[in-house]
Design an enzyme around this catalytic site. Structure first.
Site, short mmCIF file in Angstrom:
data_model
loop_
_atom_site.label_atom_id
_atom_site.label_comp_id
_atom_site.label_asym_id
_atom_site.label_seq_id
_atom_site.Cartn_x
_atom_site.Cartn_y
_atom_site.Cartn_z
N ASN A 72 -1.07 -8.71 0.47
CA ASN A 72 -1.99 -10.38 0.63
C ASN A 72 -3.11 -9.70 -0.25
OD1 ASN A 72 0.79 -11.20 0.45
ND2 ASN A 72 0.10 -12.08 2.66
N ASN A 172 0.40 -8.56 -6.42
CA ASN A 172 1.06 -8.29 -5.23
C ASN A 172 1.83 -9.87 -4.70
OD1 ASN A 172 2.65 -6.98 -2.08
ND2 ASN A 172 0.98 -9.33 -1.89
N GLU A 173 3.18 -10.20 -4.48
CA GLU A 173 4.08 -11.33 -4.35
C GLU A 173 3.11 -12.80 -4.80
OE1 GLU A 173 4.23 -11.41 -0.20
OE2 GLU A 173 5.18 -9.77 0.20
N GLU A 292 8.16 -2.65 -0.70
CA GLU A 292 7.27 -3.19 1.15
C GLU A 292 8.55 -3.51 1.95
OE1 GLU A 292 4.78 -6.35 2.05
OE2 GLU A 292 3.55 -5.89 0.42
N GLN A 349 3.96 -0.46 7.21
CA GLN A 349 2.99 -0.13 6.87
C GLN A 349 2.83 1.58 7.48
OE1 GLN A 349 -0.60 -2.18 6.32
NE2 GLN A 349 -0.02 -3.99 6.23
#
Length: 501
Positions: A72, A172-173, A292, A349
């Site tokens: 994010n 991203n997303e 992810e 992560q």
């Protein structure tokens, strides 16, 4: 005692493992970067401010690729803030995680650090608040040898050689309403396609990842992938997948079967990509970047709006148990079972933030329980994946219905060894697995390593960093081309089969 069986034959393969399947992820989030990988003044810090104790653990983890800088975070990131003299870099408000970003670590610090681990950088570009110009400038800065504004600036900043970053994420997303610059599938698809064209004009050798759905529960899942790939098919090489799992309440049976959902998710995305391929009559195949994935106890996280603005906050630093390690190991089995289509994987992560490695400011770094199945899978999961045929009793789950108690996969390694990864999902009963090795004459069991414990909630801490470690089990004999492996209850297992005496 549960009885199960497994058949292995070198003639039946799934595909070769891309080493990038065992990648990781470093986002400017919480304490992943600051007091995670980077902490000037720490007793172990090198001359560039990076913690060598964390570096050694990351090297042992065995990650050949690290996605950076988000997540994010990237959807509001100005990459130019993280280059040049450190004293001149601005402190910015990161709106994704409501943090103060000092920009002391940027591309010129991160890429050499990752390279020192033997890892490629998988760079993400901002398609939230920015777009084509910022992306083409960044790839020029990173990949052009010299003679242009941005490449010469990189050289001036102390990096005469180009970084040669091969793999790039187009945002991203972007399907998520929480994402800065959230877009519809069509809006994102058009922007991603045009950004990809510009980036390839700078460096035609790169590989590009289009954003898939943030998770399979998104209301637009499926239609998002179809629309995005319809717009980007000629320009991209991969579509991304993200998935996190947690135990809900006391339903451990369902949690232990989370990889069944992961399998179904992968199959659905692959089917959608192949539908677009067929509809557009394309020869090229789009593969998957599962960039992810992890166990994340989202129920413990109050959401971004609950965060106070501070520098390097303690954010989603989940402590992982033996049970979590078994689930993570099973998710790695799922990725291996789809090695023909899943070419990139990034556990999210690397440090502190839902991570296999923990580090305290000014203090020690240690391995969480989830470190061990990842490190062993990365070490022994390289090669050709075999189409194993596990057979076991089923058990009933509230979430996924009936699922097998055994999950397993095998990888034929370059040294001619055979690595069998297996999970016993039973919480109470050991499992004897009859493995048919008649297609492997002359092979014997070299070792059997398990992640298991009498206390399924056991964890590692700074005080007791070795409470959960791999343990060696007895090695059975091969008899008549078969061997009986005993898997402890609630366990992840690695069995190494080797040729000869």
């Amino acid at each position: 005692m549960i009885r199960a069986s497994l058949s292995l034959d070198p003639a039946f393969t799934i595909g070769d493992v891309d080493p990038r399947l065992f990648g990781s992820f470093v986002e400017h989030m919480g304490r992943c970067v600051y007091t995670g990988i980077y902490e000037p003044g720490h007793p172990s810090a090198d001359s560039d401010g990076f913690r060598t104790d964390v570096q050694e653990l990351a090297r042992e983890l065995g990650v050949p690729l690290i996605r950076y800088p988000g997540g994010n975070f990237v959807s509001g990131y100005k990459w130019e803030d993280g280059i040049g003299p450190s004293a001149d870099r601005p402190t910015r408000l990161d709106l994704a995680w409501r943090s103060l970003e000092t920009n002391q670590v940027g591309v010129d610090e991160f890429v050499p650090w990752a390279s020192g681990l033997g890892a490629e950088t998988m760079m993400a570009v901002n398609l939230g608040t920015r777009g084509i110009d910022a992306a083409r400038d960044l790839i020029e800065y990173c990949n052009i040898p010299g003679g242009t504004y941005w490449s010469d600036l990189r050289r001036k900043n102390g990096s005469p050689d180009p970084y040669g970053i091969r793999t790039w994420c187009l945002g991203n997303e972007m399907d998520g309403p929480w994402q800065i610059g959230h877009k519809t599938a069509y809006e994102y698809g058009r922007l991603a396609s045009e950004t990809a064209k510009a980036m390839r004009l700078v460096d035609p050798s790169i590989e590009l990842v289009a954003c898939g759905s943030s998770n399979s529960s998104m209301p637009t899942f499926g239609s998002w992938e179809a629309t995005v790939l319809a717009e980007t098919y000629d320009q991209v090489d991969y579509v991304s997948m993200h998935a996190y799992y947690e135990q809900r309440g006391d339903d451990r049976d369902s949690f232990l079967a989370a990889s069944v959902d992961m399998d179904r998710f992968i199959d659905a995305v692959v089917a959608t990509a192949d539908h677009v391929r067929a509809a557009q009559r394309k020869k090229k195949r789009i593969d998957v970047s599962f960039d992810e994935w992890n166990v994340w106890y989202l129920k413990k996280f109050g959401g971004e709006a609950s965060l106070s603005i501070e520098e390097a906050p303690r954010l989603i630093e989940d402590v992982y148990s033996v049970t979590d390690a078994v689930v993570v190991g099973n998710m790695l089995i799922s990725l291996l079972k789809h090695a023909d289509r899943v070419k990139i994987g990034c556990q999210a992560q690397l440090v502190n933030v839902i991570a296999p490695i923990r580090a305290e400011p000014g203090g020690p770094a240690w391995k969480q329980s989830t470190f061990h199945p990842f490190a062993l899978s990365s070490r022994f999961g390289r090669g050709t994946v075999l189409r194993a045929e596990p057979r076991s009793p089923l058990y009933e789950t509230k979430w996924l219905g009936e699922v097998p108690l055994l999950d397993a996969v095998a990888v034929q390694n370059a040294d001619e060894g055979l690595s069998v990864f297996a999970v016993n999902r039973s919480q109470t009963s050991p499992m004897v697995v009859d493995v048919d090795l008649r297609a492997w004459p002359g092979y014997r069991v070299g070792s059997h390593t398990a992640i298991a414990d009498d206390d399924p909630d056991a964890v590692n801490t700074a005080v007791d960093p070795d409470r959960v470690t791999p343990r060696s089990l007895d090695v059975p004999e091969v008899d008549g081309g078969r061997v009986a492996l005993e898997l402890p209850p609630l366990s992840w297992n690695l069995v190494r089969l080797v040729r000869g005496q």
